[in-house]
Scaffold this motif. Sequence first.
Motif, PDB file in Angstrom:
ATOM      1  N   SER A   1       0.733  -1.194  -0.057  1.00  0.00           N
ATOM      2  CA  SER A   1       0.301  -0.017  -0.039  1.00  0.00           C
ATOM      3  C   SER A   1       0.977   1.179   0.167  1.00  0.00           C
ATOM      4  CB  SER A   1      -0.878   0.042   1.178  1.00  0.00           C
ATOM      5  OG  SER A   1      -0.346   0.077   2.430  1.00  0.00           O
ATOM      6  N   GLU A   2       2.003   1.294   0.388  1.00  0.00           N
ATOM      7  CA  GLU A   2       2.914   2.404   0.613  1.00  0.00           C
ATOM      8  C   GLU A   2       3.402   2.619  -1.026  1.00  0.00           C
ATOM      9  OE1 GLU A   2       3.436   4.368   3.076  1.00  0.00           O
ATOM     10  OE2 GLU A   2       2.163   2.940   4.299  1.00  0.00           O
ATOM     11  N   GLU A   3       3.344   1.805  -1.821  1.00  0.00           N
ATOM     12  CA  GLU A   3       3.607   2.374  -3.080  1.00  0.00           C
ATOM     13  C   GLU A   3       2.268   3.141  -3.802  1.00  0.00           C
ATOM     14  OE1 GLU A   3       4.679  -0.864  -5.496  1.00  0.00           O
ATOM     15  OE2 GLU A   3       6.652  -1.379  -4.499  1.00  0.00           O
ATOM     16  N   VAL A   4       1.251   2.580  -3.451  1.00  0.00           N
ATOM     17  CA  VAL A   4      -0.065   3.258  -3.932  1.00  0.00           C
ATOM     18  C   VAL A   4      -0.108   4.549  -3.293  1.00  0.00           C
ATOM     19  CG1 VAL A   4      -2.526   2.826  -4.112  1.00  0.00           C
ATOM     20  CG2 VAL A   4      -1.095   1.164  -4.367  1.00  0.00           C
ATOM     21  N   ILE A   5       0.098   4.839  -2.021  1.00  0.00           N
ATOM     22  CA  ILE A   5      -0.268   5.928  -1.173  1.00  0.00           C
ATOM     23  C   ILE A   5       0.853   7.088  -1.739  1.00  0.00           C
ATOM     24  CG2 ILE A   5      -0.558   7.148   0.972  1.00  0.00           C
ATOM     25  CD1 ILE A   5      -1.148   4.235   2.116  1.00  0.00           C
ATOM     26  N   GLU A   6       0.202   8.066  -2.224  1.00  0.00           N
ATOM     27  CA  GLU A   6       1.075   9.582  -2.533  1.00  0.00           C
ATOM     28  C   GLU A   6       1.274  10.407  -1.435  1.00  0.00           C
ATOM     29  OE1 GLU A   6       2.396  10.046  -5.914  1.00  0.00           O
ATOM     30  OE2 GLU A   6       2.019   7.720  -6.081  1.00  0.00           O
ATOM     31  N   TYR A   7       0.488  10.457  -0.625  1.00  0.00           N
ATOM     32  CA  TYR A   7       0.684  11.261   0.496  1.00  0.00           C
ATOM     33  C   TYR A   7      -0.489  11.097   1.547  1.00  0.00           C
ATOM     34  CZ  TYR A   7      -0.287  15.853   2.895  1.00  0.00           C
ATOM     35  OH  TYR A   7      -0.449  16.943   3.852  1.00  0.00           O
ATOM     36  N   LYS A   8      -0.047  11.120   2.757  1.00  0.00           N
ATOM     37  CA  LYS A   8      -1.128  11.060   3.895  1.00  0.00           C
ATOM     38  C   LYS A   8      -0.899  11.931   4.986  1.00  0.00           C
ATOM     39  CE  LYS A   8       1.558   6.845   5.645  1.00  0.00           C
ATOM     40  NZ  LYS A   8       1.454   5.720   6.006  1.00  0.00           N
ATOM     41  N   ASP A   9      -2.052  12.492   5.739  1.00  0.00           N
ATOM     42  CA  ASP A   9      -1.514  13.149   6.981  1.00  0.00           C
ATOM     43  C   ASP A   9      -2.769  13.123   7.824  1.00  0.00           C
ATOM     44  OD1 ASP A   9      -2.014  15.522   8.477  1.00  0.00           O
ATOM     45  OD2 ASP A   9      -0.351  16.511   7.475  1.00  0.00           O
ATOM     46  N   GLN A  10      -2.601  12.400   8.853  1.00  0.00           N
ATOM     47  CA  GLN A  10      -3.648  12.203   9.754  1.00  0.00           C
ATOM     48  C   GLN A  10      -4.304  13.308  10.204  1.00  0.00           C
ATOM     49  OE1 GLN A  10      -3.088   9.059  12.532  1.00  0.00           O
ATOM     50  NE2 GLN A  10      -4.801   9.466  14.089  1.00  0.00           N
ATOM     51  N   GLU A  11      -3.476  14.378  10.778  1.00  0.00           N
ATOM     52  CA  GLU A  11      -4.040  15.638  11.379  1.00  0.00           C
ATOM     53  C   GLU A  11      -5.068  16.211  10.404  1.00  0.00           C
ATOM     54  OE1 GLU A  11      -4.683  17.538  14.757  1.00  0.00           O
ATOM     55  OE2 GLU A  11      -3.315  15.979  14.470  1.00  0.00           O
ATOM     56  N   GLU A  12      -4.708  16.259   9.248  1.00  0.00           N
ATOM     57  CA  GLU A  12      -5.330  16.839   8.137  1.00  0.00           C
ATOM     58  C   GLU A  12      -6.476  16.109   7.897  1.00  0.00           C
ATOM     59  OE1 GLU A  12      -4.274  18.560   3.530  1.00  0.00           O
ATOM     60  OE2 GLU A  12      -2.625  18.030   4.856  1.00  0.00           O
ATOM     61  N   GLY A  13      -6.592  14.884   7.761  1.00  0.00           N
ATOM     62  CA  GLY A  13      -7.383  13.673   7.580  1.00  0.00           C
ATOM     63  C   GLY A  13      -7.568  13.608   5.981  1.00  0.00           C
ATOM     64  N   VAL A  14      -6.411  13.473   5.369  1.00  0.00           N
ATOM     65  CA  VAL A  14      -6.315  13.179   3.932  1.00  0.00           C
ATOM     66  C   VAL A  14      -5.236  12.081   3.653  1.00  0.00           C
ATOM     67  CG1 VAL A  14      -5.485  14.274   1.816  1.00  0.00           C
ATOM     68  CG2 VAL A  14      -6.522  15.707   3.370  1.00  0.00           C
ATOM     69  N   ILE A  15      -5.671  11.402   2.564  1.00  0.00           N
ATOM     70  CA  ILE A  15      -4.992  10.206   1.965  1.00  0.00           C
ATOM     71  C   ILE A  15      -5.229  10.558   0.691  1.00  0.00           C
ATOM     72  CG2 ILE A  15      -4.205   7.734   1.541  1.00  0.00           C
ATOM     73  CD1 ILE A  15      -5.743   7.491   4.461  1.00  0.00           C
ATOM     74  N   LEU A  16      -3.954  10.423  -0.126  1.00  0.00           N
ATOM     75  CA  LEU A  16      -3.964  10.577  -1.552  1.00  0.00           C
ATOM     76  C   LEU A  16      -3.263   9.222  -2.446  1.00  0.00           C
ATOM     77  CD1 LEU A  16      -4.531  12.266  -4.209  1.00  0.00           C
ATOM     78  CD2 LEU A  16      -2.231  13.073  -4.080  1.00  0.00           C
ATOM     79  N   ILE A  17      -4.106   8.547  -2.968  1.00  0.00           N
ATOM     80  CA  ILE A  17      -3.571   7.446  -3.771  1.00  0.00           C
ATOM     81  C   ILE A  17      -3.480   7.495  -5.164  1.00  0.00           C
ATOM     82  CG2 ILE A  17      -4.321   5.979  -1.930  1.00  0.00           C
ATOM     83  CD1 ILE A  17      -6.369   4.738  -3.940  1.00  0.00           C
TER      84      ILE A  17
END
Length: 172
Positions: free
Chosen positions: A49-65
């Motif tokens: 999944s780390e190859e698919v995830i381009e960006y993640k930020d728990q505080e901001e509440g965003v995941i970009l794949i």
Amino acid sequence: STSFINAQCDLPTVDGEFQHQEVTEVDDANKKQLYKAMLLTLAKLYKNSEEVIEYKDQEEGVILIRYYENFIHKTIGYKEHFFKFDVKFEFKDGKYRSTASYVSHYAVGGTSRVRCDCVNEITNPKCGTTLCTTQKEWNKNRCKAYDELKSTLSLISETVKSNIKKQSDDDW
């Protein structure tokens, strides 16, 4: 690329560009739980999944794949088509939003790999006319890629909900 929207199916657009957006309600789940459930879902669905995830930020509440849809399209031999989408997941208490945007389309046949989403994709030699096939097949491929994207987002939604339910049922 606006050429993606010139298909024979109902493709959603924003400012002339393809964009598919869904809001998924998940009662009794807060932003942090939804974020973690999505990470778990992506880990289950993708080998790495780390190859698919381009960006993640728990505080901001965003995941970009970066999501790829690929399939074999048989015409005069086999051609594999790869559609690339960016999917952004945004989380709030009780719901999350997924927004998919089109990035590109490539075709692979034999040893050739060409980009098929040029403005004049069938007549422009840079677009690899033999791999990008006819306008009718091109439209069908875009519609198929969109259907598969919606199916994948539905699977993600169901898996996130299941992960949230397991979290609340985990009472040991």
